[in-house]
Design an enzyme around this catalytic site. Structure first.
Site, PDB file in Angstrom:
ATOM      1  N   ARG A  64      87.900   4.781  35.710  1.00  0.00           N
ATOM      2  CA  ARG A  64      86.522   4.272  35.774  1.00  0.00           C
ATOM      3  C   ARG A  64      85.698   5.634  35.929  1.00  0.00           C
ATOM      4  O   ARG A  64      84.657   5.392  35.611  1.00  0.00           O
ATOM      5  CB  ARG A  64      86.387   3.059  35.283  1.00  0.00           C
ATOM      6  CG  ARG A  64      86.954   2.883  33.847  1.00  0.00           C
ATOM      7  CD  ARG A  64      86.506   0.766  33.857  1.00  0.00           C
ATOM      8  NE  ARG A  64      87.466   0.391  35.538  1.00  0.00           N
ATOM      9  CZ  ARG A  64      87.460  -1.231  35.675  1.00  0.00           C
ATOM     10  NH1 ARG A  64      86.735  -1.806  35.528  1.00  0.00           N
ATOM     11  NH2 ARG A  64      88.418  -1.013  36.819  1.00  0.00           N
ATOM     12  N   LYS A 170     103.355  -4.702  37.217  1.00  0.00           N
ATOM     13  CA  LYS A 170     103.639  -6.686  37.826  1.00  0.00           C
ATOM     14  C   LYS A 170     101.759  -7.020  37.858  1.00  0.00           C
ATOM     15  O   LYS A 170     101.082  -6.432  38.946  1.00  0.00           O
ATOM     16  CB  LYS A 170     105.107  -7.303  38.446  1.00  0.00           C
ATOM     17  CG  LYS A 170     104.245  -7.496  40.112  1.00  0.00           C
ATOM     18  CD  LYS A 170     104.897  -7.899  40.756  1.00  0.00           C
ATOM     19  CE  LYS A 170     104.861  -7.987  42.204  1.00  0.00           C
ATOM     20  NZ  LYS A 170     104.228  -9.493  43.439  1.00  0.00           N
ATOM     21  N   ASP A 199     109.394  -4.027  39.052  1.00  0.00           N
ATOM     22  CA  ASP A 199     109.180  -5.136  39.280  1.00  0.00           C
ATOM     23  C   ASP A 199     109.708  -4.591  40.778  1.00  0.00           C
ATOM     24  O   ASP A 199     110.720  -3.702  40.593  1.00  0.00           O
ATOM     25  CB  ASP A 199     110.657  -6.531  39.421  1.00  0.00           C
ATOM     26  CG  ASP A 199     109.678  -7.321  40.662  1.00  0.00           C
ATOM     27  OD1 ASP A 199     110.172  -6.999  41.774  1.00  0.00           O
ATOM     28  OD2 ASP A 199     110.645  -8.662  40.207  1.00  0.00           O
ATOM     29  N   HIS A 200     108.998  -4.326  41.926  1.00  0.00           N
ATOM     30  CA  HIS A 200     109.691  -2.612  42.680  1.00  0.00           C
ATOM     31  C   HIS A 200     110.257  -3.278  43.449  1.00  0.00           C
ATOM     32  O   HIS A 200     111.288  -2.526  43.846  1.00  0.00           O
ATOM     33  CB  HIS A 200     108.468  -2.788  43.381  1.00  0.00           C
ATOM     34  CG  HIS A 200     107.637  -3.323  44.707  1.00  0.00           C
ATOM     35  ND1 HIS A 200     106.965  -4.107  44.578  1.00  0.00           N
ATOM     36  CD2 HIS A 200     108.285  -3.671  45.850  1.00  0.00           C
ATOM     37  CE1 HIS A 200     106.623  -4.892  45.609  1.00  0.00           C
ATOM     38  NE2 HIS A 200     107.436  -5.003  46.843  1.00  0.00           N
ATOM     39  N   LYS A 204     114.145  -1.987  45.612  1.00  0.00           N
ATOM     40  CA  LYS A 204     114.618  -1.768  46.943  1.00  0.00           C
ATOM     41  C   LYS A 204     116.485  -1.373  46.942  1.00  0.00           C
ATOM     42  O   LYS A 204     117.170  -1.618  46.382  1.00  0.00           O
ATOM     43  CB  LYS A 204     114.611  -3.240  47.930  1.00  0.00           C
ATOM     44  CG  LYS A 204     113.560  -3.829  47.546  1.00  0.00           C
ATOM     45  CD  LYS A 204     112.675  -4.816  48.837  1.00  0.00           C
ATOM     46  CE  LYS A 204     111.171  -4.435  48.995  1.00  0.00           C
ATOM     47  NZ  LYS A 204     110.764  -3.366  50.048  1.00  0.00           N
ATOM     48  N   GLU A 238     106.962 -15.237  55.296  1.00  0.00           N
ATOM     49  CA  GLU A 238     106.012 -14.534  55.809  1.00  0.00           C
ATOM     50  C   GLU A 238     104.909 -14.889  56.788  1.00  0.00           C
ATOM     51  O   GLU A 238     104.934 -16.228  57.227  1.00  0.00           O
ATOM     52  CB  GLU A 238     105.415 -13.607  55.092  1.00  0.00           C
ATOM     53  CG  GLU A 238     105.524 -12.715  53.537  1.00  0.00           C
ATOM     54  CD  GLU A 238     104.213 -12.410  52.220  1.00  0.00           C
ATOM     55  OE1 GLU A 238     103.910 -11.500  52.463  1.00  0.00           O
ATOM     56  OE2 GLU A 238     103.780 -13.417  51.768  1.00  0.00           O
ATOM     57  N   HIS A 262     110.119 -11.744  42.326  1.00  0.00           N
ATOM     58  CA  HIS A 262     110.926 -11.211  43.427  1.00  0.00           C
ATOM     59  C   HIS A 262     112.711 -12.749  43.792  1.00  0.00           C
ATOM     60  O   HIS A 262     113.499 -12.461  43.929  1.00  0.00           O
ATOM     61  CB  HIS A 262     110.333 -10.951  44.837  1.00  0.00           C
ATOM     62  CG  HIS A 262     109.188 -10.563  44.458  1.00  0.00           C
ATOM     63  ND1 HIS A 262     109.664  -9.092  43.736  1.00  0.00           N
ATOM     64  CD2 HIS A 262     108.450 -10.220  45.917  1.00  0.00           C
ATOM     65  CE1 HIS A 262     108.256  -8.588  43.743  1.00  0.00           C
ATOM     66  NE2 HIS A 262     107.635  -9.019  45.008  1.00  0.00           N
ATOM     67  N   LYS A 362     103.069 -18.339  53.593  1.00  0.00           N
ATOM     68  CA  LYS A 362     102.614 -17.622  54.421  1.00  0.00           C
ATOM     69  C   LYS A 362     102.192 -18.126  55.292  1.00  0.00           C
ATOM     70  O   LYS A 362     102.418 -19.475  55.182  1.00  0.00           O
ATOM     71  CB  LYS A 362     101.483 -17.112  53.335  1.00  0.00           C
ATOM     72  CG  LYS A 362     101.675 -15.511  52.779  1.00  0.00           C
ATOM     73  CD  LYS A 362     100.643 -14.992  52.077  1.00  0.00           C
ATOM     74  CE  LYS A 362     100.369 -14.252  50.651  1.00  0.00           C
ATOM     75  NZ  LYS A 362     101.309 -12.921  51.203  1.00  0.00           N
TER      76      LYS A 362
END
Lengths: 510, 355
Positions: A64, A170, A199-200, A204, A238, A262, A362
Site C-alpha cells: 500500500r 500462517k 508453516d515454515h 526446516k 524460548e 509447529h 517464553k
C-alpha cells in the site's frame, strides 16, 4: 543408453540434484513488510546466487505504500544486504534487481488487480511464453480472503498454459470457525491443488529428518507404539520474552503461536502411520488421519488437560527482567498466556493410552525444541542394582534445536565388582555427520511452491484438524475471565501448575 | 577455535592412530561440547613438491571439509615416515556442540606407494566412507588403495594425469568397473550447464524441439575438453543419440555427428575458446524451424539467447555464481555421499566421441 521417452516428460531431469522449475512471475503481496524484508527477499536472492531460480523469473512487489520500481529495488537491495545468509554477489544482485517491479495499491481495490493482470500478461507477451504465476500472501491474515477473492474476480486464479499458485502464510484463522471461513474463501477461487499454506517449520531440515529417522530406520518403528512407549514429551521453550511483538502476541498467545501449528505438526509427524509414498497428498492424508485421532478435550476437561501461565519478573542470564504484564504494549490485566502445557491422547490402535505432553513458553530457562520418547521399563531385572541410580527407562530424545540430533539413553554397568547400573547416552549430532549448511526454510519452501510440490505445505483439512484439537481449550480459556492466570518466574522451567498434568513422571529438565 | 598438534619423525601408522585418539580425548576432556565430525575420510596422495598447492585447495573446501583428512606427501628417496596430526574444533559454546576435525600429514617415499594401503588402513576411521584423491597420478598408490576406499575423486580434464581425453575417459570407465564409486571433477564442471539445459526444456512448448535438434555447438576452456565431451555424452545418453568419433578441425576444434534414435543425425561441434576459468564457456543448441538457444558464461550467471521462427530474438540472464575450482573440489567431496546414475551412461556416450 536410454532412447524411449515421452514428450510429456523431460528426459534431461533424471539424476539432477536440483530439479528445474518453469519460468515464473512471483508476486509478493505485502512486499515492504517485515517477513518479506527479512526472509522472502533474502531467500530469493540466495536462490539466484545458487542458480536455483527458474530460467526466467520476474518479481512483482505489491504494497500500500508510496513507492516506485526504483525505490522498491533499493528496498530489495537493502533487505538482501542486511539479511542474506551469504554475502551478495554484485552481478547477481544487480541482475536480479532488473527483474523487480513494484505496484502500489490497497488490497481491496479492484483496480490494483486490473493493473496486476496487465503487468503479468505484459510479461507473458514480452517473453513470448506464459509464465507460471505464484501469488505470495505475506500480509496480515485479515487480507487473505480479500486478496484471493480479488485475484479470482480479476481472472488471475487461472492462466492458459501456465500454472497459478497461491502461497498463504500462517496464521490460517484465529480459531476453527475462522479457519473454515478462510478455507472457504480460498476454495471459492482456487482449487486446493493451487494452494500452498506455509508453516515454515515444515521447511526446516530438522523436521524433515524426523520422517527420515522414523521411516528410513528399522530400529525405531518396531517399538513405536503403545506396547513399548510409556509417554512422550514435546517441548518448545524460548528464553526470550515477547520483545517488540506484544501487539501480535496479545492477540495470539502461546497456544495459537506455537502449539496449534509447529508443535502439533511435530506430534503428527511423530505419530502418523508410514505413508505409502512421499507424494504430497499421501503424506498429508496420514497426518490428517492421526490429527483426527487426537480427541480434543471437552470443555469440562480442559482444566485437567491444559495449563496456561504468564511469565512474571525474574532473573535471566544474571540480569533482572520484567514480567509479561509490564512489557511495553501489553494490555493492563492481559490474560494472554505466554506458557501453555497440554496432555493429549491419540485414540488409535498404535497409540491408545499413551499420554503426549506438550509445553511451550517464553522467558524459560533456555531455548530448546525437543521430543522425548520414554519407553516402558524392562519387565524383569535379573540382578540388583543397589548403590547406583539403577535402571531407568530408555529414552529417545530428538532434538530439533539448538543442536539437531538424536540421543538414546541406555543402562550401562558402572565399572567395578558390583552390578551397578547408571544411564548413559548414545548420541548422534547431525552437525557432525553432514558437511553442508542447511538452506533457510523459506528457500526450500519458495522453490517447492514454484515447482508445485505441496509435500511440506498444510492442506485445508489438516488446518481444520489442527484447530479442532485446540478450539475447546481456546473456548474454555476465553470464557474464564476471572480465575487468576498462574505466574512463573522469568528464567525458570515454567509454572508448578503444569506438573499436575503429568501422570507418574516429571517434566524433563530444560 | 581450539587446536592440538602432535608430530613424530620415523613414526608408524599405529603411533599416528594412537596420537589421533589421544588428541581427540584431550580436546573432548577440555570441552565436552567438542565432538568429532564423522562424515568421511579423505585420503590425498600428492607429490611433495606440490604440497603447498594441494594444501591450498584443501583449505578452500570450505563447508565441505571432511572429518578426517590424511595427506600423504610423496618424496623420491624417502625411506621412513614422518607425520603430523592436528585436531581442531570450533563452534562450541553457549550449550552448542562444536565439531572437531582431524588432519594428518604423512611424509613418505615412492617406495611406500605399492603398499600404501597398509599405512593408511590403520589411520582411517573405519566405519566412515573413505574418499581417495590422487591429483598427481601415483597409479601404484591408487591401485594399492582401491580395496580400501569407497570413492575415488578424479579429474578427467587434467592433462597432467591423462594422455588425452580418450585415455582419461577409459581410465574413468575402468575405475567405474571396479568396486569404487567415481566422482569426476570434469563431470561436476558440467552441473550448471546440465541443470540449465534441463530447465530450458522443462517448458513443454520447447520440449518438442529436443527431438528435432540438428546441431550442438560447445565452447570450452582448452583445458576442459573432457567436460565438453561429457556434456554432449550426457545429452546423447539422455535423449538416445548414438555419437560417432569426433574429427579434428582447424583451430583445435572437433567435429562429429550423432545418429538419432528415430533416424537422421545431429551435428556436433566443439571449439576451445579463451576463458580464465576451467570448464564450459557456452553451448548452443539448434533445431529446425529456426529454433536456437545459446547459453554463455557471463557476470552473474549465464547469458541466454533464444531465436524462434516468427518471434523476435530474446536475451536474458539465468542467475548464478561460479563455484570456482575450490568449489568444484568441495562439491566433489560432497558428491562422495551421493550417487549419480547418469554419469556412467554419459561417460560411455562420451567415449564413443573420442577416437
Amino acid at each position: 543408453m536410454e532412447s524411449d521417452y515421452q514428450l510429456s516428460e523431460n528426459p534431461l531431469v533424471e539424476g539432477l540434484e536440483r530439479l528445474p522449475v518453469r519460468s515464473t512471475v512471483l508476486v509478493i503481496f505485502g512486499a515492504m513488510g517485515d517477513l518479506a524484508s527479512r526472509k522472502l527477499l533474502p531467500a530469493i536472492y540466495n536462490l539466484a546466487h545458487e542458480g536455483a531460480l527458474p530460467e526466467r523469473i520476474e518479481l512483482i512487489g505489491i504494497s500500500r505504500g508510496e513507492s516506485t520500481d526504483e525505490k522498491f529495488r533499493e528496498h530489495v537491495r537493502e533487505s538482501v544486504d542486511r539479511f542474506s545468509r551469504r554475502r551478495p554477489n554484485a552481478d547477481v544482485l544487480n541482475g536480479l534487481l532488473e527483474t523487480v517491479h513494484y505496484i502500489r495499491g490497497a488490497f481491496d481495490d479492484a483496480d490494483l488487480y486490473a493493473r496486476l493482470r496487465e503487468a503479468v500478461e505484459g510479461l507473458d507477451e514480452k517473453f513470448g511464453t506464459p509464465l507460471n504465476r505464484v501469488f505470495y500472501l505475506s500480509t496480515a491474515p485479515e487480507f487473505f480472503p480479500v486478496i484471493v477473492e480479488n485475484l479470482g474476480e480479476a481472472g488471475l486464479n487461472t492462466a492458459e498454459e501456465a500454472d497459478v499458485r497461491v502461497v498463504i502464510e500462517k496464521p490460517i484463522g484465529y480459531d476453527l470457525a475462522s479457519a473454515r471461513l478462510q478455507n472457504e474463501a480460498v476454495r471459492n477461487h482456487f482449487d486446493e491443488s493451487q494452494v500452498f499454506r506455509i508453516d515454515h517449520y515444515l521447511g526446516k531440515e530438522t523436521v524433515q529428518n524426523l520422517m527420515a529417522l522414523r521411516f528410513a530406520n528399522a530400529l525405531f518403528e518396531p517399538v513405536w507404539n503403545r506396547n513399548f512407549i510409556d509417554y512422550v514429551q514435546i517441548t518448545a521453550s524460548e528464553d526470550i520474552g515477547v520483545g517488540t511483538r506484544a501487539g501480535y502476541y496479545e492477540g495470539s498467545g502461546a497456544l495459537r503461536d506455537l502449539v496449534q501449528n509447529h508443535m502439533l505438526q511435530l506430534l503428527a509427524l511423530l505419530t502418523m502411520e508410514p505413508p505409502t509414498s512421499f507424494e504430497a497428498n499421501r503424506l498429508r492424508d496420514e497426518k490428517v488421519k492421526v490429527l483426527e485421532a487426537i480427541v480434543p478435550p471437552r470443555l469440562d476437561e480442559v482444566a485437567l488437560m491444559a495449563v496456561r501461565a504468564q511469565y512474571g519478573p525474574g532473573v535471566v542470564s544474571g540480569g533482572e527482567t520484567v514480567g509479561y504484564l509490564e512489557e511495553p504494549g501489553v494490555a493492563e490485566g492481559s490474560r494472554t498466556e505466554t506458557y501453555a502445557a497440554l496432555k493429549l491422547y491419540v485414540s488409535n490402535w498404535r497409540w491408545a493410552g499413551v499420554p503426549f505432553y506438550l509445553r511451550t513458553g517464553k522467558r524459560l530457562s533456555r531455548k530448546l525444541t525437543e521430543i522425548a520418547v520414554t519407553l516402558r521399563p524392562v519387565p524383569h531385572l535379573a540382578f540388583q542394582s543397589s548403590g547406583s541410580l539403577g535402571v531407568q527407562p530408555n529414552q529417545i530424545i530428538l532434538t530439533v534445536q539448538p543442536d539437531e540430533g538424536v540421543s538414546v539413553s541406555l543402562g550401562a554397568k558402572i565399572p567395578g565388582t558390583k552390578m551397578q547400573i547408571r544411564p548413559v547416552n548414545m548420541e548422534f549430532h547431525y552437525g557432525t555427520s553432514f558437511m553442508s549448511e542447511s538452506p533457510e526454510a523459506y528457500e526450500r519452501l519458495i522453490m517447492d511452491a514454484m515447482r508445485g510440490d505441496a509435500t511440506l505445505f498444510t492442506r485445508n483439512d489438516e488446518i481444520e484438524a489442527l484447530w479442532g484439537i485446540i478450539d475447546p481449550i481456546l473456548s474454555a480459556w476465553g470464557a474464564d475471565t476471572t480465575s487468576p492466570i498462574p505466574q512463573y518466574p522469568s528464567g525458570s522451567a515454567g509454572p508448578n501448575e503444569a506438573d499436575a498434568l503429568l501422570e507418574g513422571c516429571a517434566w524433563r529438565r530444560l | 577455535m581450539s587446536e592440538a598438534r602432535w608430530s613424530e619423525a620415523d613414526t608408524t601408522p599405529e603411533h599416528i592412530e594412537a596420537a589421533l585418539r589421544e588428541l581427540l580425548r584431550e580436546q573432548h576432556a577440555a570441552d565436552e561440547n567438542l565432538v568429532p565430525a564423522r562424515v568421511l575420510n579423505l585420503v590425498v596422495v600428492a607429490d611433495r613438491e606440490w604440497r603447498g598447492e594441494v594444501v591450498n585447495r584443501l583449505e578452500r573446501l570450505g563447508e565441505y571439509h571432511p572429518s578426517r583428512t590424511i595427506l600423504c606427501t610423496v618424496e623420491e628417496g624417502r625411506k621412513h615416515l614422518d607425520a603430523t596430526a592436528t585436531v581442531s574444533g570450533d563452534g562450541a559454546g553457549e550449550g552448542r556442540v562444536g565439531v572437531l576435525r582431524e588432519s594428518v600429514e604423512i611424509e613418505m617415499g615412492r617406495e611406500h606407494m605399492g603398499r600404501v594401503d597398509t599405512i593408511i588402513d590403520p589411520v582411517i576411521v573405519s566405519e566412515l566412507p573413505t574418499v581417495l584423491w590422487s591429483p598427481h597420478s601415483f597409479d601404484e598408490a591408487v591401485e594399492s588403495l582401491l580395496g580400501l576406499v569407497d570413492v575415488i575423486l578424479i579429474d578427467t580434464d587434467d592433462p597432467v594425469y591423462f594422455d588425452g581425453p580418450g585415455a582419461a575417459l577409459t581410465r574413468a570407465a575402468e575405475l567405474s568397473d571396479s568396486s569404487v564409486y567415481v566422482v569426476d571433477l570434469a563431470w561436476l564442471r558440467t552441473v550448471p550447464w546440465r541443470e540449465r539445459l534441463a530447465g530450458s526444456f522443462e517448458n513443454p512448448s520447447r520440449r518438442e524441439a529436443l527431438q528435432s535438434l540438428k546441431r550442438i555447438y560447445v565452447r570450452y576452456n582448452p583445458a576442459s575438453v573432457v567436460s565438453a565431451v561429457l556434456l554432449i555424452g550426457w545429452l546423447a545418453s539422455r535423449i538416445g543419440w548414438q555419437p560417432g568419433a569426433l574429427e579434428p578441425a582447424p583451430g583445435g576444434a572437433l567435429r562429429g555427428t550423432a545418429k538419432k534414435a528415430g533416424g537422421g543425425s545431429i551435428s556436433l561441434e566443439f571449439n576451445p575458446v579463451p576463458q580464465a576459468t576451467r570448464g564450459i564457456a557456452g553451448v548452443t543448441v539448434t533445431g529446425d524451424a529456426g529454433f536456437s538457444l545459446s547459453l554463455d558464461r557471463g557476470p552473474g550467471g549465464l547469458l541466454a539467447r533464444e531465436q524462434r521462427a516468427g518471434v523476435r530474438p530474446q536475451q536474458w540472464r539465468m542467475f548464478g555464481t561460479s563455484r570456482g575450482e575450490g568449489g568444484i573440489l568441495g562439491d566433489g567431496v560432497r558428491q562422495a555421499l551421493l550417487r549419480d546414475a547418469t554419469y556412467r551412461p554419459a561417460l560411455e556416450a562420451a567415449r564413443s566421441l573420442t577416437p
